[in-house]
Design an enzyme around this catalytic site. Structure first.
Site, short mmCIF file in Angstrom:
data_model
loop_
_atom_site.label_atom_id
_atom_site.label_comp_id
_atom_site.label_asym_id
_atom_site.label_seq_id
_atom_site.Cartn_x
_atom_site.Cartn_y
_atom_site.Cartn_z
N ARG A 26 10.43 -1.25 11.90
CA ARG A 26 9.26 -1.01 12.84
C ARG A 26 9.15 -1.96 13.89
O ARG A 26 9.25 -3.08 13.58
CB ARG A 26 7.79 -0.97 11.77
CG ARG A 26 7.54 0.41 11.18
CD ARG A 26 6.49 0.14 10.04
NE ARG A 26 5.23 -0.69 10.51
CZ ARG A 26 4.22 -0.44 9.62
NH1 ARG A 26 4.26 0.08 8.70
NH2 ARG A 26 3.27 -1.19 9.96
N LYS A 72 0.73 -1.22 -0.06
CA LYS A 72 0.05 -0.09 0.13
C LYS A 72 0.67 1.39 -0.01
O LYS A 72 0.59 2.01 -0.73
CB LYS A 72 -0.85 -0.06 1.11
CG LYS A 72 -1.86 -1.04 1.20
CD LYS A 72 -2.81 -1.07 2.56
CE LYS A 72 -2.17 -1.20 3.92
NZ LYS A 72 -1.82 -2.40 4.10
N ARG A 116 -10.53 0.45 7.79
CA ARG A 116 -9.99 -0.96 8.19
C ARG A 116 -11.10 -1.75 8.85
O ARG A 116 -10.84 -3.07 9.19
CB ARG A 116 -8.92 -0.90 9.09
CG ARG A 116 -7.50 -1.37 8.64
CD ARG A 116 -6.46 -1.32 9.81
NE ARG A 116 -5.33 -1.82 9.68
CZ ARG A 116 -4.28 -1.40 9.11
NH1 ARG A 116 -4.62 -0.13 8.32
NH2 ARG A 116 -3.04 -1.94 8.94
N ARG A 163 11.99 -5.02 5.83
CA ARG A 163 11.69 -3.63 5.61
C ARG A 163 12.17 -2.80 6.56
O ARG A 163 12.51 -2.93 7.57
CB ARG A 163 9.99 -3.56 5.71
CG ARG A 163 9.66 -1.92 5.80
CD ARG A 163 8.10 -1.69 5.62
NE ARG A 163 7.54 -2.30 6.54
CZ ARG A 163 5.99 -2.28 6.56
NH1 ARG A 163 5.24 -1.93 5.71
NH2 ARG A 163 5.17 -2.78 7.57
N ARG A 170 -1.24 -9.23 12.95
CA ARG A 170 -1.63 -8.25 11.92
C ARG A 170 -2.46 -8.74 10.74
O ARG A 170 -3.48 -8.48 10.52
CB ARG A 170 -0.62 -7.44 11.44
CG ARG A 170 -0.02 -6.32 12.52
CD ARG A 170 1.49 -5.75 12.18
NE ARG A 170 1.33 -5.20 10.94
CZ ARG A 170 2.54 -4.89 10.25
NH1 ARG A 170 3.65 -5.37 10.76
NH2 ARG A 170 2.69 -4.35 9.18
P1 G5P Z 1 -0.19 0.20 8.88
O1 G5P Z 1 0.95 1.24 8.93
O2 G5P Z 1 -1.25 0.82 7.95
P2 G5P Z 1 -0.10 -2.09 7.45
O3 G5P Z 1 0.05 -3.32 8.44
O4 G5P Z 1 -1.54 -2.15 6.94
O5 G5P Z 1 0.57 -1.04 8.52
P3 G5P Z 1 1.89 -1.96 6.08
O6 G5P Z 1 2.93 -2.83 6.92
O7 G5P Z 1 2.26 -0.66 6.19
O8 G5P Z 1 0.40 -2.12 6.20
P4 G5P Z 1 2.11 -1.74 2.99
O9 G5P Z 1 2.00 -0.31 3.14
O10 G5P Z 1 1.05 -2.33 2.70
O11 G5P Z 1 2.40 -2.35 4.66
O12 G5P Z 1 3.46 -2.38 2.41
P5 G5P Z 1 4.61 -1.59 2.21
O13 G5P Z 1 5.30 -1.01 3.24
O14 G5P Z 1 4.48 -0.77 0.82
O15 G5P Z 1 5.42 -2.79 1.51
C1 G5P Z 1 5.92 -3.77 2.72
C2 G5P Z 1 7.53 -3.92 2.26
O16 G5P Z 1 7.32 -4.90 1.22
C3 G5P Z 1 8.37 -2.89 2.08
O17 G5P Z 1 9.79 -3.01 2.58
C4 G5P Z 1 8.27 -2.88 0.49
O18 G5P Z 1 9.77 -2.12 -0.02
C5 G5P Z 1 8.42 -4.24 0.24
N1 G5P Z 1 7.72 -4.56 -1.18
C6 G5P Z 1 6.83 -3.93 -1.83
N2 G5P Z 1 6.68 -4.46 -2.97
C7 G5P Z 1 7.60 -5.57 -3.06
C8 G5P Z 1 7.66 -6.60 -4.30
O19 G5P Z 1 6.90 -6.60 -5.25
N3 G5P Z 1 8.58 -7.66 -3.77
C9 G5P Z 1 9.47 -7.55 -2.76
N4 G5P Z 1 10.17 -8.46 -2.38
N5 G5P Z 1 9.16 -6.59 -1.69
C10 G5P Z 1 8.37 -5.44 -1.85
O20 G5P Z 1 -0.69 0.14 10.32
C11 G5P Z 1 0.00 -0.19 11.25
C12 G5P Z 1 -0.47 -0.44 12.66
O21 G5P Z 1 -1.27 0.71 12.78
C13 G5P Z 1 -2.70 0.60 13.26
C14 G5P Z 1 -2.76 -0.85 13.67
O22 G5P Z 1 -2.49 -1.36 14.86
C15 G5P Z 1 -1.71 -1.47 12.45
O23 G5P Z 1 -1.24 -2.78 12.94
N6 G5P Z 1 -3.61 1.11 12.49
C16 G5P Z 1 -4.93 0.98 12.84
N7 G5P Z 1 -5.86 0.85 13.50
C17 G5P Z 1 -7.02 0.62 13.40
N8 G5P Z 1 -7.84 1.10 12.51
C18 G5P Z 1 -6.90 1.87 11.56
N9 G5P Z 1 -7.64 2.39 10.21
C19 G5P Z 1 -5.49 1.80 11.63
N10 G5P Z 1 -4.50 2.14 10.75
C20 G5P Z 1 -3.31 1.71 11.22
MG MG Z 2 2.15 0.90 4.94
#
Ligand code: G5P
Ligand code: MG
Length: 225
Positions: free
Chosen positions: A160, A19, A93, A127, A171
């Site tokens: 993180r 994302k 979410r 990451r 998660r």
């Molecule tokens: P966040 O911050 O919203 P998440 O868990 O939804 O966290 P996250 O972890 O931020 O999502 P993402 O943004 O979907 O993941 O993914 P990203 O960071 O772009 O990519 C992940 C990794 O993969 C990176 O290192 C990237 O470089 C790599 N990557 C990307 N594409 C590829 C690929 O093709 N290949 C490879 N090998 N690597 C790749 O929420 C965090 C916490 O905040 C709270 C909750 O506690 C949550 O757990 N929270 C909420 N709680 C309630 N309601 C809400 N609305 C909330 N929002 C946040």
């Molecule tokens: Mg994210």
């Protein structure tokens, strides 16, 4: 400003589905303002605000923070962006959060990144993030130019606290139980657009093509107005 049509988008997908990565490409290509709930929460934790201190335990355990807290926080941020097109990442979410957002405005499109859980787990433990900007790196996929440092500012990168294997599992469970119903919610409204794959670089061209089409449609609407 008044002539331009405002476009409101949400990006969804399990933790680690890309994302943040896709959002920064969207905001670069299409100029939508990126608002990430996770980035806002982490900024609060780092600044040791009252909210940040209260929410830290929840986040570190891989649980969702309470609906009323996050809804208030995000809606108040969106109010300040009244006149621009935006992309919401990480919110809503839960169905309750989606309903809260609907009280303020309707969403034009929901981009759903459908990436298998097996693909995700190893991404998150390798990451690295730049907290202040939300820029994300990955040791294998998109490493920083200088190890451990942000490409743009040269500031140190961190891992993180919720990217440990156990917390990632929690998660993913929270996603299955609480967030998947939101996909149904938007599907029934006819705005859900799903992109399936295991690699961001293969998913991205489809997202780009879809948004190019949607946003040019928007401009035609402007022309008629
Ligand atoms: P966040 O911050 O919203 P998440 O868990 O939804 O966290 P996250 O972890 O931020 O999502 P993402 O943004 O979907 O993941 O993914 P990203 O960071 O772009 O990519 C992940 C990794 O993969 C990176 O290192 C990237 O470089 C790599 N990557 C990307 N594409 C590829 C690929 O093709 N290949 C490879 N090998 N690597 C790749 O929420 C965090 C916490 O905040 C709270 C909750 O506690 C949550 O757990 N929270 C909420 N709680 C309630 N309601 C809400 N609305 C909330 N929002 C946040
Ligand atoms: Mg994210």
């Amino acid at each position: 400003m008044g002539l331009q049509t405002i476009f409101r988008a949400v990006i969804m997908g399990p933790p680690g589905s890309g994302k943040g990565t896709v959002s920064s490409r969207i905001s670069q290509s299409f100029g939508l303002k990126h608002l990430s709930s996770g980035d806002i929460l982490r900024a609060n934790i780092q600044a040791k605000t009252e909210l940040g201190l209260l929410m830290k335990a929840c986040i570190d355990q891989g649980q969702l923070v309470p609906d009323d807290v996050i809804s208030r926080l995000i809606l108040s941020n969106l109010k300040t962006m009244d006149h621009s097109s935006w992309l919401l990442d990480g919110f809503p979410r839960t169905v309750a959060q989606a309903e809260a957002l609907d009280t303020m405005c309707s969403v034009d499109t929901v981009i759903n990144l459908n990436v298998p859980f097996d693909t995700i787990k190893e991404r998150l433990t390798s990451r690295w993030v730049h907290l202040a900007s939300g820029r994300v790196y990955n040791i294998d996929f998109n490493p920083p130019k200088i190890p451990g440092l942000d490409d743009v500012t040269g500031e140190p990168l961190i891992q993180r606290d919720d990217d440990t294997p156990d917390t990632v599992s929690r998660r993913l469970k929270a996603y299955e139980n609480q967030t998947q119903p939101v996909l149904e919610y938007y599907r029934s409204k006819g705005v859900l657009e799903t992109f399936t794959g295991t690699e961001t670089n293969k998913i991205w061209p489809h997202v780009h093509a879809f948004l190019s089409k949607r946003l040019s449609g928007n401009q035609q609407d402007t022309g008629k107005a």
